[in-house]
Every structure is written in C-alpha cells, then in structure tokens.
Design a protein around this motif. Structure first.
Motif, PDB file in Angstrom:
ATOM      1  N   UNK A 213       0.819  -1.164  -0.057  1.00 26.62           N
ATOM      2  CA  UNK A 213      -0.044   0.121  -0.039  1.00 26.62           C
ATOM      3  C   UNK A 213       0.815   1.217  -0.104  1.00 26.62           C
ATOM      4  N   UNK A 214       1.829   1.404   0.746  1.00 21.84           N
ATOM      5  CA  UNK A 214       2.741   2.343   0.724  1.00 21.84           C
ATOM      6  C   UNK A 214       3.594   2.670  -0.444  1.00 21.84           C
ATOM      7  N   UNK A 215       3.963   1.788  -1.192  1.00 17.09           N
ATOM      8  CA  UNK A 215       4.685   1.835  -2.463  1.00 17.09           C
ATOM      9  C   UNK A 215       3.556   2.224  -3.464  1.00 17.09           C
ATOM     10  N   UNK A 216       2.241   1.768  -3.482  1.00  9.09           N
ATOM     11  CA  UNK A 216       1.177   2.148  -4.294  1.00  9.09           C
ATOM     12  C   UNK A 216       0.956   3.719  -4.301  1.00  9.09           C
ATOM     13  N   UNK A 222      -3.251   4.665  -9.072  1.00  8.29           N
ATOM     14  CA  UNK A 222      -4.326   5.009  -8.828  1.00  8.29           C
ATOM     15  C   UNK A 222      -5.351   4.017  -9.559  1.00  8.29           C
ATOM     16  N   UNK A 223      -6.532   4.203  -9.273  1.00  6.47           N
ATOM     17  CA  UNK A 223      -7.374   2.920  -9.752  1.00  6.47           C
ATOM     18  C   UNK A 223      -7.415   1.695  -9.319  1.00  6.47           C
ATOM     19  N   UNK A 224      -7.745   0.848 -10.106  1.00  2.90           N
ATOM     20  CA  UNK A 224      -7.717  -0.373  -9.545  1.00  2.90           C
ATOM     21  C   UNK A 224      -6.544  -1.082  -9.308  1.00  2.90           C
ATOM     22  N   UNK A 225      -5.068  -0.503  -9.689  1.00  2.00           N
ATOM     23  CA  UNK A 225      -3.745  -0.720  -9.373  1.00  2.00           C
ATOM     24  C   UNK A 225      -3.650  -0.546  -8.072  1.00  2.00           C
ATOM     25  N   UNK A 226      -3.845   0.484  -7.647  1.00  3.03           N
ATOM     26  CA  UNK A 226      -3.810   1.132  -6.000  1.00  3.03           C
ATOM     27  C   UNK A 226      -4.743   0.259  -5.318  1.00  3.03           C
ATOM     28  N   UNK A 227      -6.169   0.222  -5.734  1.00  2.00           N
ATOM     29  CA  UNK A 227      -7.172  -0.425  -4.868  1.00  2.00           C
ATOM     30  C   UNK A 227      -6.675  -1.901  -4.583  1.00  2.00           C
ATOM     31  N   UNK A 228      -6.149  -2.558  -5.584  1.00  2.00           N
ATOM     32  CA  UNK A 228      -5.951  -4.006  -5.349  1.00  2.00           C
ATOM     33  C   UNK A 228      -4.806  -3.913  -4.165  1.00  2.00           C
ATOM     34  N   UNK A 229      -4.122  -2.975  -3.729  1.00  2.00           N
ATOM     35  CA  UNK A 229      -3.153  -3.085  -2.383  1.00  2.00           C
ATOM     36  C   UNK A 229      -4.049  -2.102  -1.448  1.00  2.00           C
ATOM     37  N   UNK A 338       1.426   6.966 -14.450  1.00  2.00           N
ATOM     38  CA  UNK A 338       1.992   6.735 -12.876  1.00  2.00           C
ATOM     39  C   UNK A 338       2.055   5.270 -12.630  1.00  2.00           C
ATOM     40  N   UNK A 339       1.210   4.608 -13.243  1.00  2.00           N
ATOM     41  CA  UNK A 339       0.831   3.317 -13.061  1.00  2.00           C
ATOM     42  C   UNK A 339       2.063   2.414 -13.379  1.00  2.00           C
ATOM     43  N   UNK A 340       2.572   2.762 -14.805  1.00  2.00           N
ATOM     44  CA  UNK A 340       3.857   2.206 -15.366  1.00  2.00           C
ATOM     45  C   UNK A 340       5.109   2.689 -14.609  1.00  2.00           C
ATOM     46  N   UNK A 341       5.224   3.421 -13.892  1.00  2.00           N
ATOM     47  CA  UNK A 341       6.166   3.635 -13.089  1.00  2.00           C
ATOM     48  C   UNK A 341       6.569   2.740 -11.956  1.00  2.00           C
ATOM     49  N   UNK A 342       5.298   2.366 -11.573  1.00  2.00           N
ATOM     50  CA  UNK A 342       5.715   1.118 -10.491  1.00  2.00           C
ATOM     51  C   UNK A 342       5.824  -0.186 -10.977  1.00  2.00           C
ATOM     52  N   UNK A 343       5.799  -0.396 -12.625  1.00  2.00           N
ATOM     53  CA  UNK A 343       6.121  -1.646 -13.074  1.00  2.00           C
ATOM     54  C   UNK A 343       7.592  -2.260 -12.763  1.00  2.00           C
TER      55      UNK A 343
END
Lengths: 371, 151
Positions: A213-216, A222-229, A338-343
């Motif tokens: 969650x912290x990394x997210x 955001x969106x389902x990517x963050x909500x999945x955490x 932003x979601x890509x940056x977490x890949x």
C-alpha cells in the motif's frame, strides 16, 4: 539504447520487449535486464506514439481541445471528455441540466464496462487463454453499437461538450442498454467460472507482482492498481462529480496487492458499474441535454484542476487560463503514466513469464501514457 | 488541516513563501533552494502527511519557468499546490524522487520537454523524445520547421 543490449559484465542478459510485442498492447518498449529467467530491472522507453497533445491544446479553443482527449485513453474516451468538459464548466460557471448529468454518468459507466471487458479478455489471453477474448468482445460489441447509435462513433466519442452532451440519446438507447444488462448479468458468473476460478490462471497470478500500500501511494498509482493494494482512492467516492454523490455503489478494494487482487478489483467494479447503470437507466430526467453557453468560450484568468475516475485510475486536467480563447497551458495527468512507473518495482525478482501477467494487471493503454 | 492552518504552518517552515489568492486549493510559491527540504517535511511530518504526489508539471511563463507540484494527503484529505519559480536561462531544482517515487518519471518528462535540470536525479535521460532531440518542445518559443504543424 540499442548499444546497451547484449550481456553485461555480471553475465546478465539485456533484451527488448516491444515496441512491437503482442503482450504490450501498443507501442510500449521495455528494456529488461535478466539474470537467467529472473528479472533484475525493467526500464520503460516511451514516445513511440507521443503526439504532444498538450502542445496542440495550446492553440485550440476550449471547445476544440476536448476532441484530442478521446485519442489519449481511447478506451475511456467518454471519461476523458467528461473531465475536460467539467474543467471548462468550472471556469465559465455554468449549471448543467440534470438530464445531461445522468446521461454523462451512464456513458461513463458503460465505457468502464467496455474497457474492463477488453482488459479481461486481453489479460486472459496474455496468460494463455484465448477463448475469453471472444466472449469479452461479444458484450463489448453491444456497448460499441449502443455508443455508435447515440454518439456516432465507436471509440473516439467526442460526445461530452462544455454545458452537457452534444445531442440527446437515441430513442433505442434505454432498450438496448437493458438488453445488454440482461445478457451481461447472466454471463458474468460464467466469466468468473471460466477465468477467476481457473486453477491455472490463479497459479499464474497469485503472489505475483506484489505492490504494498505504501509503495502504491509513493509511485502515484491510482484506480484498480492502487485499490488492489488496499488504498481507497476512488475519485467518484472521494471527490464526486455530476450525480455520483446521489448513487449507491461501493468502492472495490482488495488488500493482497498481487496481480490476482488487481484482477478481482476490476471484476468487482464491473458489478458496481452494472449497479450504477441499473439505478439510472429508468430514471433519466426530462429536460435539456445541454445548457446554453456562448459560441466562443473564454475562461477567466486562473487555474483549474479537475480529476475524474477513468477505467485505469485518476485522470486529471490541469488548465491555466490567461483570459484568452485558448488555454495557456494544459497538462493531462494520465493514470497509465504513474501506474507504469511502478512496473519496475513490481517486476524485480519475478520470472520473465510473470512480466506479461503483471503488465496485464496494470491495464496499460500506451497512447494514454505517451499523450 | 484547513487552508488557514496550512498557510500558517508552512509559513513557519519556508521563509519568503508567498501565497496565491483564490483557486480551489492553497497555492504556495517558493524558491528552488527551499524546495527539497520543505518537500521532505511535508511528506514525513505527521501533521501534513502529504504522501500522494498526484501531478507534477512545468509551465513556461516566458519570463521564467515554474514547476508545479500537486500534493494530497490520503489520511487528512487536504491538498496543497507548490510552485517553484526557476530562472529560464538556467533552470535548476533539486529532485524529489527519493521522497515520492512517482516523481522520477515525471521529472524526466519535464526535463526533456521544458529543459529543467533536476539536481541529483538518479536517471536523467530522455524518456519520450529521441536521445538526440534539440530544444524543449513545450517551451513557448520552441520552433521546429520540420516536425511542427501550426494550427
């Protein structure tokens, strides 16, 4: 970047994935460093579909620039248009008729269903199941047909304008949406049976691509990517726009933070979107579908920011006006970027085969990332 | 924190900070030298807890450049906009990608499109443009006779 390919001094292998690769679903180019089968590093190289939409918008009027935004996240084009329309409306201070607000939210949710369906089919295909793709396209095709009837387009809708929507809904709209709901509600359990409960799918996705969650939050996902955490970040709940505050729906969260959790969040969102459409489809108020606005819009000097929830997460429009007919500067905060940056963070230590599953769970749309 | 509380607490931290009137969120203008330290406090101080950097962008004002940071605290739900004014001839500001990791890609994008140098950035390469690109496309005086279509 080509010179870097090959074998490093530590015996690690550097390879290209993309820009032409079936699993990147667009022109995403990843340079992956591997140690055997284990991923050491993933570097995205962008720009293959960069059109500099932000620069273009600086010479377009407040009515025209909205059309470019359908070409960013082309699977959420209604929602992108919605954000821009809201941002301009905020600047010119105009009240939107209730009918237009309801139509907009209906379109947003139908778009979300269509987008999630495409993702569901593509994600299953990425991990080796071909059939779901065809099932998903069956219902997505119905939504595209509904859109075509009302908006005149199947992908780049350009239907929402400052003041409301461009034209009234087609007489068949309500009937066809109900037909879609009837079929889709009947099929959704089948989809869960086919993919969600599938042991091969689960073993490919559970525990893969963990994001805390912290990394997210730190990576700005955001969106389902963050909500999945387990990060509650649904803009429709936190900063409601149009009629979302009056609707009953729940924010879908999962706490595991792996690929399967993100999958479940999106599948649950499908049900919530159906719920929203059901609440509205028989309650579209009578009245105008567009407020009266001036032919040439001028925004007062100042800054405006509007955030909405697209199928991929938080989409933001940051607009600076100097009082002219065109915006001085527009920035689109795209969720995919932003979601890509977490890949890279998620894929490190995983196997090369898992990379495709992790990428699938991020639901990347490349024109949205490049802009 | 309310708008007023944010203003008073940040005024204590960064001397010389000025505030923009109006707007949907409080907007603070600060000097580039003060930014990385202020950023660290905004993230780590439990009173602020600005953990979500949701938008970073640059603006060319012809006389100077600004880098605009939009921050939200997921715990308190307050939002702050920080603007850092930079010299157009030599725009330099410290990186914040060790504080909010999302800044890494955003700063790379601003670097190539606006020509802002982010000091101590771990990977300052072009992200979107080809490696050999000349000029900074999002600046207002950018001219490119070959690739640019005037609307």
């Amino acid at each position: 970047m080509i010179e870097e390919l090959g074998t490093t001094e530590q015996g690690e292998l550097v390879i290209n994935i993309g820009p032409q690769h079936p699993a990147t679903h667009g022109v995403l180019h990843l340079v992956v460093t591997l140690n055997g089968e284990t991923i050491r590093k993933v570097e995205p190289h962008l720009g293959y579909i960069h059109r500099s939409i932000e620069k273009m918008c600086e010479s377009l009027s407040y009515r025209q620039f909205i059309y470019t935004t359908s070409r960013m996240d082309y699977l959420s084009s209604h929602i992108n248009n919605h954000a821009c329309a809201l941002c301009v409306e905020n600047g010119i201070q105009v009240e939107i008729p209730e009918r237009a607000q309801v139509i907009r939210v209906l379109m947003d949710e139908l778009t979300r269903i269509a987008s999630h369906l495409l993702w569901w089919g593509a994600m299953a295909m990425d991990v080796g199941a071909i059939t779901p793709f065809f099932y998903a396209f069956r219902e997505r095709e119905m939504i595209n047909d509904i859109m075509e009837e009302t908006c005149g387009a199947r992908l780049t809708m350009n239907y929402m304008v400052p003041g409301g929507v461009m034209m009234d809904i087609h007489p068949n709209f309500q009937r066809r949406v109900k037909e879609l709901l009837l079929q889709f509600k009947h099929k959704l359990p089948e989809y869960h049976e086919l993919v969600t409960d599938n042991v091969i799918f689960q073993s490919r996705t559970k525990g893969v691509g963990y994001l805390s969650a912290d990394d997210a939050v730190s990576y700005g996902t955001s969106g389902p990517t963050a909500r999945g955490s387990g990060v509650p970040c649904d803009i429709r709940k936190l900063y409601p726009y149009d009629v979302y505050s009056k609707l009953e729906f729940s924010e879908c969260l999962a706490k595991e933070g792996d690929t399967f959790a993100r999958y479940l969040v999106r599948m649950n969102e499908l049900e919530q979107s159906i719920r929203i459409v059901e609440q509205l489809i028989d309650n579209i108020p009578e009245g105008d579908f567009q407020a009266k606005t001036k032919a040439v819009l001028k925004l007062p000097k100042g800054e405006f920011y509007q955030r909405v929830e697209t199928a991929r997460g938080e989409f933001g429009v940051y607009m600076i006006s100097e009082g002219a007919m065109q915006p001085y500067r527009i920035k689109f905060r795209s969720p995919g970027f932003s979601n890509l940056s977490a890949l890279d963070h998620m894929a490190r230590g995983a196997k090369i085969g898992d990379l495709v599953a992790i990428m699938g769970s991020l639901d990347l749309v490349i024109p949205d990332i490049d802009r | 924190m309310t708008r007023e509380e944010l203003q008073t607490s940040i005024a204590e931290l960064a001397s010389g900070a000025t505030w923009d009137e109006g707007g949907q969120w409080p907007v603070v203008n600060i000097l580039p030298e003060a930014w990385p330290e202020l950023a660290r406090t905004l993230k780590s101080d439990p009173l602020f807890a600005f953990d979500y950097l949701f938008c970073v962008t640059g603006v060319d004002w012809k006389s100077h450049l600004t880098v605009v940071y939009h921050l939200t605290s997921l715990r308190f739900r307050h939002t702050l906009v920080v603007k850092v004014k930079l010299d157009r001839a030599k725009p330099q500001v410290g990186t914040v990608c060790d504080i909010w990791r999302t800044a890494e890609l955003h700063e790379r994008e601003i670097r190539e499109l606006f020509g802002v140098e982010f000091l101590h950035h771990p990977d300052p390469r072009n992200l979107i443009l080809p490696d050999v690109w000349d000029g900074f496309p999002l600046r207002k005086d950018y001219e490119d006779p070959v690739n640019m279509i005037k609307l």
